[in-house]
Design a protein around this motif. Sequence first.
Motif, PDB file in Angstrom:
ATOM      1  N   ALA A 159      50.735  48.703 -28.593  1.00 40.78           N
ATOM      2  CA  ALA A 159      50.535  49.307 -29.907  1.00 40.78           C
ATOM      3  C   ALA A 159      49.638  50.525 -29.760  1.00 40.78           C
ATOM      4  N   ASP A 160      49.738  51.171 -28.606  1.00 34.52           N
ATOM      5  CA  ASP A 160      48.845  52.287 -28.279  1.00 34.52           C
ATOM      6  C   ASP A 160      49.490  53.647 -28.507  1.00 34.52           C
ATOM      7  N   GLY A 161      50.365  53.727 -29.503  1.00 33.36           N
ATOM      8  CA  GLY A 161      50.823  55.015 -29.998  1.00 33.36           C
ATOM      9  C   GLY A 161      51.959  55.649 -29.231  1.00 33.36           C
ATOM     10  N   ARG A 162      52.307  56.853 -29.669  1.00 32.59           N
ATOM     11  CA  ARG A 162      53.489  57.535 -29.153  1.00 32.59           C
ATOM     12  C   ARG A 162      53.375  57.905 -27.679  1.00 32.59           C
ATOM     13  N   SER A 163      52.152  58.038 -27.168  1.00 34.27           N
ATOM     14  CA  SER A 163      51.952  58.350 -25.748  1.00 34.27           C
ATOM     15  C   SER A 163      51.554  57.102 -24.973  1.00 34.27           C
ATOM     16  N   SER A 164      52.047  55.968 -25.377  1.00 36.58           N
ATOM     17  CA  SER A 164      51.639  54.663 -24.864  1.00 36.58           C
ATOM     18  C   SER A 164      51.645  54.554 -23.338  1.00 36.58           C
ATOM     19  N   ALA A 165      50.459  54.323 -22.778  1.00 36.77           N
ATOM     20  CA  ALA A 165      50.348  54.076 -21.336  1.00 36.77           C
ATOM     21  C   ALA A 165      50.875  52.688 -20.990  1.00 36.77           C
ATOM     22  N   THR A 166      50.759  51.749 -21.927  1.00 40.10           N
ATOM     23  CA  THR A 166      51.263  50.395 -21.702  1.00 40.10           C
ATOM     24  C   THR A 166      52.782  50.400 -21.602  1.00 40.10           C
ATOM     25  N   ARG A 167      53.423  51.158 -22.471  1.00 34.80           N
ATOM     26  CA  ARG A 167      54.879  51.310 -22.417  1.00 34.80           C
ATOM     27  C   ARG A 167      55.309  51.910 -21.077  1.00 34.80           C
ATOM     28  N   ALA A 168      54.573  52.920 -20.627  1.00 26.09           N
ATOM     29  CA  ALA A 168      54.898  53.557 -19.347  1.00 26.09           C
ATOM     30  C   ALA A 168      54.738  52.579 -18.187  1.00 26.09           C
ATOM     31  N   ALA A 169      53.699  51.729 -18.245  1.00 23.62           N
ATOM     32  CA  ALA A 169      53.475  50.749 -17.178  1.00 23.62           C
ATOM     33  C   ALA A 169      54.621  49.756 -17.079  1.00 23.62           C
ATOM     34  N   ALA A 170      55.284  49.490 -18.206  1.00 18.06           N
ATOM     35  CA  ALA A 170      56.423  48.580 -18.216  1.00 18.06           C
ATOM     36  C   ALA A 170      57.715  49.271 -17.792  1.00 18.06           C
ATOM     37  N   GLY A 171      57.655  50.578 -17.577  1.00 18.13           N
ATOM     38  CA  GLY A 171      58.841  51.311 -17.150  1.00 18.13           C
ATOM     39  C   GLY A 171      59.833  51.583 -18.250  1.00 18.13           C
ATOM     40  N   ILE A 172      59.355  51.653 -19.498  1.00 20.45           N
ATOM     41  CA  ILE A 172      60.240  51.912 -20.639  1.00 20.45           C
ATOM     42  C   ILE A 172      60.245  53.405 -20.942  1.00 20.45           C
ATOM     43  N   GLU A 173      61.431  54.019 -20.947  1.00 23.47           N
ATOM     44  CA  GLU A 173      61.563  55.444 -21.220  1.00 23.47           C
ATOM     45  C   GLU A 173      61.778  55.687 -22.713  1.00 23.47           C
ATOM     46  N   VAL A 174      61.573  56.936 -23.121  1.00 26.35           N
ATOM     47  CA  VAL A 174      61.715  57.287 -24.538  1.00 26.35           C
ATOM     48  C   VAL A 174      62.595  58.518 -24.700  1.00 26.35           C
ATOM     49  N   SER A 175      63.126  58.678 -25.897  1.00 28.59           N
ATOM     50  CA  SER A 175      63.830  59.893 -26.302  1.00 28.59           C
ATOM     51  C   SER A 175      62.947  60.613 -27.321  1.00 28.59           C
ATOM     52  N   ASN A 176      62.735  61.917 -27.124  1.00 25.36           N
ATOM     53  CA  ASN A 176      61.875  62.706 -28.006  1.00 25.36           C
ATOM     54  C   ASN A 176      62.659  63.850 -28.640  1.00 25.36           C
TER      55      ASN A 176
END
Length: 405
Positions: A159-176
């Motif tokens: 829940a650490d926002g649009r630049s989530s480091a936690t999301r990146a650690a899980a290897g989840i990519e985003v579309s911007n």
Amino acid sequence: MAEQDIFDISVVGAGPAGLIAGAACAQSGLRTVIIGPPSNRDDRRTSALFGGSIELLKRLDILERLGGLSEPITGIRIVDGSASLLRAPEVLFEAREAGFEAFGYNIPNAALTEALEGASGRLLTRVPSGVTEVKIGSRDVTLTSDSGEKLASRLVVAADGRSSATRAAAGIEVSNWTYPQSAIVAMFHHQRDHHGISTELHRSAGPLTVVPGPGKTSNLVWIDTHEEVARLLALDDQAFCGELSTALKGLLGALSDFTPRQSFRLSGQTARSLAKSRVVLVGEAAHVIPPIGAQGLNLSCRDAAALADIAGEAKRSGVDIGGEATLKRYENARQADVGSRVFAVDLLNRSLLSNIPGVSIARGFGLFALASSPALRARVMREGVMPTTSHHQPSTSPLAQDVDI
């Protein structure tokens, strides 16, 4: 690490989305910790929360903590503010038409965060620091805080926002993506009563929305081009008041007492997966949309309710809270709701920006149909307040029984 030292849920991020997710999980019987510094108390934005979001706040004893700071929204008026010769008719959605006393409440973000922090203190563990490392293992995830403290959990909530480091650690990519627009937000007083009605002026540069606040106050979200927003921000209060009065065409009478204006650029973002490697995404770590149609935090509340229901049920059933089956259930429960809302908001905003005649005509016909049909308005209102795409397989969870998820 001893089994008793491992949390069920670690929430990374202590903004409204993280606090709601943490409180909902704790109330579902999950041993929960929230890790993150306190939120910015200078946030002058408000959130219009509807249906299931309000029921969730009531269940968490949050709404009563807000006292007279929130305001019920009993109507939503849509006005074609374009310069087109074929202007669409005005449409007024009234809550009573759909069988509601109110669609929801307009709540200041800062007050909501303060109330959530107060309520979460009795439900869960708080660690007021950032996270420097996320180490994902086969059975749990270990988080390292700024102070060097290590906390392990079966499942981590990003829940650490649009630049989530936690999301990146899980290897989840985003579309911007970005929009050629910025938004101005502020609160102001006015002479006439708003009668609980939120008004949206659909203009070619983007919507201008005034949302009812307590008494004779309203909250402004003015979306326009970057250049126009910069010009408006440079005006003094008197000149800005004149510009807004002209735009509103006297709707609220004389305007006064503006709070300092804040602005931000519009953009969008979606995660390509909502759950992976013992990490699930909520709030802006999962979806970022423009402030149109009051969808952002309502989506986050539905994220929280679905997560608490699914993870709580997994624990009661002896299923791994962070395992693939649980992650898949969360992904399936949230994907359609998130995808449809992001698409709808993006389509509406781009239709306002479009110079193609057929687009504005189609939008006009849609508003004409809504203005002409009470049954259609009622159906649209019920879907807006209690979206069918947010429902997943019913469970015995007490949280799911009263919250539309």
